[in-house]
Structure formats: structure tokens, C-alpha cells
Write an enzyme that holds these catalytic residues in place. Sequence first.
Site, PDB file in Angstrom:
ATOM      1  N   ASP A 199      18.553   8.421  24.657  1.00 27.39           N
ATOM      2  CA  ASP A 199      18.316   8.276  23.230  1.00 27.39           C
ATOM      3  C   ASP A 199      17.450   9.409  22.693  1.00 27.39           C
ATOM      4  O   ASP A 199      16.675  10.030  23.412  1.00 27.39           O
ATOM      5  CB  ASP A 199      17.651   6.925  22.932  1.00 27.39           C
ATOM      6  CG  ASP A 199      16.294   6.782  23.609  1.00 27.39           C
ATOM      7  OD1 ASP A 199      16.191   7.178  24.781  1.00 27.39           O
ATOM      8  OD2 ASP A 199      15.350   6.280  22.965  1.00 27.39           O
ATOM      9  N   GLU A 200      17.585   9.651  21.405  1.00 29.25           N
ATOM     10  CA  GLU A 200      16.688  10.508  20.624  1.00 29.25           C
ATOM     11  C   GLU A 200      16.470  11.892  21.243  1.00 29.25           C
ATOM     12  O   GLU A 200      15.345  12.393  21.300  1.00 29.25           O
ATOM     13  CB  GLU A 200      15.351   9.787  20.404  1.00 29.25           C
ATOM     14  CG  GLU A 200      15.506   8.517  19.578  1.00 29.25           C
ATOM     15  CD  GLU A 200      14.203   7.772  19.368  1.00 29.25           C
ATOM     16  OE1 GLU A 200      14.064   7.127  18.311  1.00 29.25           O
ATOM     17  OE2 GLU A 200      13.323   7.809  20.255  1.00 29.25           O
ATOM     18  N   VAL A 201      17.539  12.503  21.707  1.00 29.48           N
ATOM     19  CA  VAL A 201      17.448  13.891  22.154  1.00 29.48           C
ATOM     20  C   VAL A 201      17.378  14.774  20.912  1.00 29.48           C
ATOM     21  O   VAL A 201      18.260  14.731  20.050  1.00 29.48           O
ATOM     22  CB  VAL A 201      18.667  14.283  23.019  1.00 29.48           C
ATOM     23  CG1 VAL A 201      18.562  15.737  23.455  1.00 29.48           C
ATOM     24  CG2 VAL A 201      18.759  13.365  24.236  1.00 29.48           C
TER      25      VAL A 201
END
Length: 608
Positions: free
Chosen positions: A378-380
Site C-alpha cells: 500500500d501507499e507506494v
Amino acid sequence: MLSKAVLSLLLLTVTSVQAIWPIPETIETGDSTLWIGESLSVTYNGDKVCWFSASEHPCPLDDTMDTNIGLPTWQLPWTRNYVPFGGPKFTGKEIVKGGVSRALKNILDDNFVPWKLYPRLALEKTEPSLRKPKAYVSCLEITQTGKDTAKTFKPLAGDVDESYNLTLGTNGKATISAVSSTGVLRGLETFSQLFFQHSQGPIYTTLAPVKISDAPQYDHRGLLLDVSRNYLPLENIYRTIDALSWNKLNRLHIHATDSQSWPLEIPALPDLHQKGAYAQGMTYSPKDVAAIHTYAIQRGVEVIIEIDTPGHFGIVALSYPDLITGWGATPWSTYCAEPPCGQIQLNNPKTDAFFDKLMDDLLPRVAPYSAYFHTGGDEVNFNEYNLDPTVGTNDSAVIVPLLQKFIDKHHARVRKAGLVPMVWEEIPASYNVTIGDDVVVQSWLGDAAIKSLTGQGHKVITSNYNYWYLDCGRGQWLNIAEGESFEENWPFNDWCGPTKSWRLVYSYDPRAGLTDEEAELVLGGEVGAWAETIDEVNLDSILWPRSSAAGEVLWSGRTDAAGENRTQFDAAPRLAEFRERMLARGVRADPVQMTFCTQGGNATTCSL
């Protein structure tokens, strides 16, 4: 006998001292009183079951009677703390023996007087009389109709039949039948909820005869616990597992590492925890990890470990700085979702060797206990790759192929260990990375995201933040500078408010708006407890009873057999009662309503 429909109606109008949580598929109850005590005989597939500590008082093979008190010595409940043999090899008999011990401890030692559920000042008039002759529950016969396999104790979704049938006759005979030992555990939990403590001490039920048939609607019913942003001592994890089992939840997803700390000991890479833990002693050793898995399996719960990658990985810069990009980057909001920033360098040739060593250490220790391993994703933040000397751009045309290569190799490591990969939804949905058909996708961005993912054929578990993020609505954890920022952020709400009350949690239908084919791909869900402001002090009150509300949605379904939404009028009295059980068993769950709303049992008293 009372039908399920009649029972539901009575819940609106009379005292609800007859509640099971989560509500069974079918339930019929009567109004006869039975008592239960030390003389209970328990059998499992015809064999006697010791429900005390066999190490202190081993069970003889015969039916020797203690002539002083007239009880069979092989079942004297000296401690009621039987601990099954540990893993990684488990047997159904050991699982059931431990379950019987805990259930009877909950009934006989950790019960409660339900004065909050009776009309005001009416306890003595309402609870059964001690002066009348007493009929006792004399025996509990447990029958397991199927054979456990290795999959029973480390299942993929759908591998285990958790159904059970339970009866309790007015003659004092109780039975539980189930296909698996896990189903037996679920039946034992329901059995324990039939009983209450009399104000003068004895334990009773007023519901006999009882007939229950039950099975879960979803195979994956879980809780995400973040132990990285704030470390949780082992006893808090164990207590949470206990509460999961009481709620018939069957997955504990441990978000083990993040950019803030690395509490997980990896013997092959000791610098990770020696430099990345918050403090000495705030770590989980290989022995601890095995103990957590074992404790959970003995209670019908599977633990899934997550090491989030390639984002949420900044803490590794303290031990392996040449593998990380963006550590300490400012302003942090440009480069990551929360400080400190830091992601894996995707194009660094040292990255593969690092993950090979990490996973070769960890995965063989996880594989005996779990069928899954969560790889994060997530949230790269692509801006961090502007700072990455091996990439040097935030262009998705450059980054996505590198992500694809990274995920392919990483998931190959997981599969090599005999585990099934899990990812956060951004990997396939936001970055267009191709994943295998076996991969389970965890979705948190809402109903439209689930519709899209299942429409593409992905298997999904939902953690819809609009309903099931338990950390939301509790205020901002970031400090706000005076001046313009202060004015802009006042009154300092967090990003995902409002608070997700148990009523909001309960209102969520994980399969709403999906076709039948799409709905089949929703394996279940998890409530999320991200730990920026959660530690051992407030853990229980944040998790419970809101996780209980999700537990009923996932076990019983959002709708009843008639297709009608389960209402708060039905749920509130039962949840208030179950909260009292959790308190009696040592979990400090928040109140559901004030006592005024529960006394008298009329759920419409406190309503809009």
C-alpha cells in the site's frame, strides 16, 4: 419451544438474558432452568475429557469416585486451565480438550450476574430461586464427525467446516456435534454463553431446552493489529486472540513492521531489530512468533504476518541504509503517507539478496502455522523514486515495470515456502501490477474498489475504511504549528473521521452492490486497528465491542434468513450482554449503552 422469529420479537420487549453473540443461524430455546457445576461429565467421541490441568492431576483410566465428595476424580476441576500440547503439529483431541477447559472456566469461574439486564431492583424476583429443587446439566457429549487434517490448523479460506449443532435438554444432557475440532470450539463458545451467575454464586441457565444449528457466512473473519507504530506486549496479543475466539473471529493479521519501528527479530539479519526496535526488549523473538501462532491455533484463529513492502519500509535505513530511498526526506508529506518516509530501492541489485535472506529466515518459521503471508504494497509514493539513485524519476512508465519485477520475485519467495501471498489493493488497482490468481487482495478504499477488484476476478477481503477502521475519528496524532496551519487544520480531526461506532461497523454489508459472481470472491473481511494512538492501555476499549459488531456481520451475515437487515434493536441488547461476558473474562470492552437502556430489556426505550 420458541422459534427464531418469536425470539427476535421478544428481544424488543423483554429482558434479553437469552442472547448469543454472534447470533446463530437457527436457535430455539425454552424457559426451563438448569444449573451447572463441578459434577459435569464431558466426553469427546466417547472418551472422557479432563478439563483441568492434567500435569497437576492426571486423569486415571477408570471411573474412580472420590468418596468424600461423590465426584469422579478424573474430572475434578482443580484449575480449569488445561493447556494443549504445542505445535507445530496439532491434534483435534488436544484442541478440544483445551477448548473444554476454557469454556468451563468461562462458565464456572469467569461468569457474571446479569443485574444490568433485569428490570431495575428486580434481580431477586427475576433470577431463579435457590429454594426450589435443582436440575443440573449432567453431561456434555461432544462428537466430531469428520477428521482434522493439516489444513484444519493452517487453512486457506474455505478449507475448514466451522459449523456445529448444539442441544441442551431439560433432562440435563448437552450435546455438541461438528465436522471439525474448530467447529467444536465454536459450539463450546455458544454453550458457554447460555449460562449466568446467580447473585448467590451458583451458575444457571433459564433457556432449556436449547437447539442450535450454526455456520459462518464468511470464511475470513479477522482483525488487523498494528504492532509496529506502538509495540504491544505478548499478553495483550494473547488477550486479543482470546477475544477473537469468543467472537468466532478466525484471523489475526499482524502488521509486524513499518517505517516507525522493526520489532520482529530476524536472526539472519539481527541489525533489523537491534537498530530498528523502539527499545531493548520491545521485540518478538522466533520463540514469541511461534508461541503467538500456537496460542491462536489452539483457539481456532489463524495468524497472518505482514511485512509491508516496498513502501512503509523506512526503518530499515537504520541498519541497511544503502537499500532505502527517501529516509528522512522533507517535507515528508511530499514523499510518504506519514513520517518517517522510506521505501525499498527498486532497482538496487542488493535488494534481491536482502529479501532472499529475510524470507529464507522468516517464511520457514511461519509456514508450519499459517497458509498465508501478507506482502503489503500500500501507499507506494512514486516521488520517493526521484530520490532513488537506482531509479531517479517518478515516472510511472519506469516505476511500474520495476514494481512488477519486485512483486513477481517476492511472491515467488512466498509460494516457494508453501504460502499464499496477500497484498493491499494498490498493487493491482493503482499500479496495474499483474498478480497471480492465488493472491488474495485486501481492499480498504471502499465499495467501488471492491466492485472493481471482484469484477476483475480477484479474491478479496474487505477492510473498508468508511466502516471498519477502528482508529478513525479519534483526533489528529500529528502536531499542528501555530498560524496558518493551525487555522487550516482546526479542530484537528484525523483523515478518516468520524469515529466508526459499533452501529456503523454493524451496518456494513461486505457484499452490497455485487453480482452473485462478484460476491463469491469476497472471502470476508478484517477490522483495522492502526496504532498511531493505540497501545496496551487503550487497546481493549478501541477493539471491543466494535470488532464484535463486525464479527456478527461476518459470521451471521448482514441480513437474516428472510433477507432483512439485522437491526440495532435486535443487536444492542445482545451486544450489551456479550460485553458483560467479555468484562467478566478480562477484556475491558467499552459499554454499548448506559445501564438505563439495558435494564428491562426493551430495546426501544433508547431509540430514535
